[in-house]
Scaffold this motif. Structure first.
Motif, PDB file in Angstrom:
ATOM      1  N   GLU A 176       3.228 -13.771  55.450  1.00 50.95           N
ATOM      2  CA  GLU A 176       3.713 -12.540  54.817  1.00 50.95           C
ATOM      3  C   GLU A 176       5.139 -12.224  55.280  1.00 50.95           C
ATOM      4  O   GLU A 176       6.021 -11.976  54.462  1.00 50.95           O
ATOM      5  CB  GLU A 176       2.814 -11.343  55.147  1.00 50.95           C
ATOM      6  N   LYS A 215      13.689  -4.575  49.327  1.00 49.55           N
ATOM      7  CA  LYS A 215      12.280  -4.384  49.643  1.00 49.55           C
ATOM      8  C   LYS A 215      12.126  -4.401  51.159  1.00 49.55           C
ATOM      9  O   LYS A 215      12.575  -5.331  51.824  1.00 49.55           O
ATOM     10  CB  LYS A 215      11.469  -5.519  49.013  1.00 49.55           C
ATOM     11  N   ASP A 259       6.876  -9.239  40.951  1.00 51.69           N
ATOM     12  CA  ASP A 259       6.330  -8.775  42.226  1.00 51.69           C
ATOM     13  C   ASP A 259       5.725  -7.377  42.077  1.00 51.69           C
ATOM     14  O   ASP A 259       4.587  -7.236  41.658  1.00 51.69           O
ATOM     15  CB  ASP A 259       7.444  -8.838  43.290  1.00 51.69           C
ATOM     16  N   SER A 292       7.558 -14.583  53.726  1.00 49.93           N
ATOM     17  CA  SER A 292       7.703 -14.367  52.281  1.00 49.93           C
ATOM     18  C   SER A 292       8.428 -13.054  51.981  1.00 49.93           C
ATOM     19  O   SER A 292       9.006 -12.893  50.915  1.00 49.93           O
ATOM     20  CB  SER A 292       6.336 -14.334  51.600  1.00 49.93           C
ATOM     21  N   LEU A 293       8.371 -12.127  52.920  1.00 53.02           N
ATOM     22  CA  LEU A 293       8.968 -10.810  52.690  1.00 53.02           C
ATOM     23  C   LEU A 293      10.361 -10.690  53.288  1.00 53.02           C
ATOM     24  O   LEU A 293      10.896  -9.603  53.411  1.00 53.02           O
ATOM     25  CB  LEU A 293       8.041  -9.725  53.250  1.00 53.02           C
ATOM     26  N   ASN A 313       8.520 -14.994  38.320  1.00 52.33           N
ATOM     27  CA  ASN A 313       7.449 -14.356  39.086  1.00 52.33           C
ATOM     28  C   ASN A 313       7.711 -12.868  39.227  1.00 52.33           C
ATOM     29  O   ASN A 313       8.774 -12.465  39.686  1.00 52.33           O
ATOM     30  CB  ASN A 313       7.388 -14.947  40.495  1.00 52.33           C
ATOM     31  N   SER A 370       4.766  -2.736  51.257  1.00 51.19           N
ATOM     32  CA  SER A 370       6.168  -2.904  50.884  1.00 51.19           C
ATOM     33  C   SER A 370       6.647  -1.687  50.110  1.00 51.19           C
ATOM     34  O   SER A 370       5.906  -1.142  49.301  1.00 51.19           O
ATOM     35  CB  SER A 370       6.352  -4.122  49.967  1.00 51.19           C
ATOM     36  N   VAL A 401      16.189  -9.092  45.709  1.00 50.41           N
ATOM     37  CA  VAL A 401      15.298  -8.665  44.631  1.00 50.41           C
ATOM     38  C   VAL A 401      16.091  -7.959  43.539  1.00 50.41           C
ATOM     39  O   VAL A 401      17.131  -7.356  43.798  1.00 50.41           O
ATOM     40  CB  VAL A 401      14.171  -7.709  45.115  1.00 50.41           C
ATOM     41  N   SER A 429       4.023  -1.187  47.116  1.00 51.44           N
ATOM     42  CA  SER A 429       2.930  -2.121  46.863  1.00 51.44           C
ATOM     43  C   SER A 429       2.228  -2.438  48.177  1.00 51.44           C
ATOM     44  O   SER A 429       2.864  -2.472  49.234  1.00 51.44           O
ATOM     45  CB  SER A 429       3.454  -3.373  46.160  1.00 51.44           C
ATOM     46  N   THR A 438       9.799  -5.689  39.673  1.00 51.40           N
ATOM     47  CA  THR A 438      10.805  -6.421  40.440  1.00 51.40           C
ATOM     48  C   THR A 438      10.597  -7.926  40.274  1.00 51.40           C
ATOM     49  O   THR A 438       9.476  -8.392  40.064  1.00 51.40           O
ATOM     50  CB  THR A 438      10.757  -6.062  41.943  1.00 51.40           C
TER      51      THR A 438
END
Ligand code: ADP
Ligand code: ASP
Ligand code: MG
Length: 403
Positions: free
Chosen positions: A201, A339, A289, A204-205, A287, A379, A259, A372, A306
């Motif tokens: 996570e 984000k 989000d 990825s963030l 993709n 996030s 983003v 989210s 996003t």
């Protein structure tokens, strides 16, 4: 033991650093281990190569871009092998294809299909240290591919997985994985352990210390990772299935500024609209989000979502005709957002984590535009200009106060 050691760009940026890496590698070798070393391009080489290509135009062939970017690692493997030999140990450098990296054909973001490690094995059996170019492979047409930015981490994990290495060490320019980017947050704490799930996570963030695909692969093949400094020889962070030592609620704060936000304003408020919007976006291979749907005026609705900033133009293009046909009032896109996320497996069983994060942002007078959540992360989307302040405020609330 068979040890895989990976060194990033800053760890090999000049002769002095190359010799420093060579010392770490030869020390490990002299202790009786088999050593496979994976290296990135030196310093900013990859960025410089990309900049050179851009001088020729914005729409360069992806195949040629990979051919170009792969050149950076060819330089560092040769120099590192020489540095190792200068310290009296035998070393052989191998490009991705020589080391057996077979990938799919998605240039610039290729996936590793397998590593045929026979050549690496042969060299190790001759008692040689093997230095492998990270970030690259060969597709089935025998064309050079690259794995995406930060991909050398994944190269290292792939070798460790396919050769059943005993240890996979990721050496970098900080001492491990911290509760936030230690270059931005001076009070960030080094974690001694983190689980694969949490690390995935964080990566990825936006925490670039490990590439997210490398963590995904490490988890899949149960490769325990150690993230540590190439400059200070102190214990780093272990990434593993179950972390036992630190029972922390939250493990870290991450920021992602790459983003973009698409806003579709004034769509008819009727069934099937969201379906249509997101089908079109998916067809453009973008993709999505975070999604927000809100009620607009006069029986209309607005949909905001996003996407990765580099895909923003494709998402807008995919929706243009549809928006016109549906009489939407506006189709907007902007990248003035960021984000900010908190990650931790502990939050699943503790109430009040979200409230604490939102309070910290409120106290800093930062407006939350979208939210989210999942079991192990929260996030928020905020204005780009507030991003650094937001990370600092959230980090302070969770890690720099005593309650
Ligand atoms: P390398 O060239 O070794 O692959 P990277 O630049 O890709 O190194 O990753 C290391 C950098 O990641 C650090 O210099 C640090 O600024 C950044 N970073 C971001 N978030 C974190 C975090 N949570 N913990 C440690 N480093 C982080
Ligand atoms: N040299 C590549 C990059 O800069 C791969 C890596 O460093 O992991 O993205
Ligand atoms: Mg990296």
């Amino acid at each position: 033991m068979l040890v895989v050691q990976k060194f990033g760009g800053s760890s090999v940026r000049d002769t002095e650093r190359l010799l420093n890496v060579a010392r770490i590698v030869t020390d490990t070798y002299k202790q009786g281990n088999e050593v496979v070393v994976v290296v990135s391009a030196q310093g900013d080489t990859t960025d410089d190569l990309i900049a050179k290509a851009k001088e020729l135009g914005k729409k360069n062939s992806k195949r040629e871009m990979d051919m170009l970017m792969a050149a950076g690692e060819q330089i560092s493997i040769a120099l590192l092998a020489m540095a190792i030999e200068s310290l009296g140990c035998p070393a052989t450098s191998l490009l991705g294809w020589q080391a057996g990296f077979v990938t799919n054909s998605t240039y610039g973001a290729a996936r590793i299909k397998r590593v045929n490690a026979e050549r690496i094995r042969t060299e190790l059996d001759k008692n040689r240290i093997v230095v492998v170019a990270g970030f690259q492979g060969l597709n089935r047409n025998e064309d050079v591919t690259t794995l995406g930015r930060g991909g050398s981490d994944t190269s290292a994990v792939a070798i460790a997985a396919s050769m059943h290495a005993d240890l996979c060490q990721i050496y970098t320019d900080v001492e491990g994985v911290y509760t936030a980017d230690p270059r931005k947050i001076p009070n960030a704490r080094k974690l001694s352990e983190i689980t694969y799930g949490e690390m995935l996570e964080l990566a990825s963030l936006g925490a670039q210390v490990l590439n997210n695909r490398s963590v995904e692969m490490a988890q899949k093949y149960n490769v325990e990772l150690e993230v540590l400094s190439s400059l200070n020889r102190v214990p780093g962070t272990r990434v593993m299935e179950v972390a036992k030592m630190e029972k922390m609620l939250i493990k870290g704060v991450a920021k992602d500024t790459s983003v973009g936000r698409v806003m579709v304003v004034g769509l008819p408020d009727e069934p099937g609209i969201a379906f249509k919007v997101f089908s079109l976006v998916a067809r453009a291979h973008v993709n999505v989000d975070i999604i927000l749907q809100s009620v607009g005026r006069d029986g209309t609705k607005d949909i905001t979502f996003t996407v990765p900033a580099e895909d923003g133009a494709d998402a807008v293009e995919a929706l243009k005709d549809f928006c016109e046909r549906m009489g939407a009032k506006d189709l907007r896109y902007d990248t003035e957002c960021a984000k900010v996320s908190i990650v931790g497996a502990g939050m699943e069983t503790h109430e009040g984590v979200a409230a604490k994060m939102f309070e910290a942002l409120a106290d800093a007078d930062i407006n939350i535009e979208m939210i989210s959540t999942s079991e192990i992360k929260i996030s928020v989307l905020i204005a780009l200009a507030d991003a650094d302040r937001a990370v600092a405020a959230v980090h302070k609330a969770f890690f720099e106060t005593n309650d």
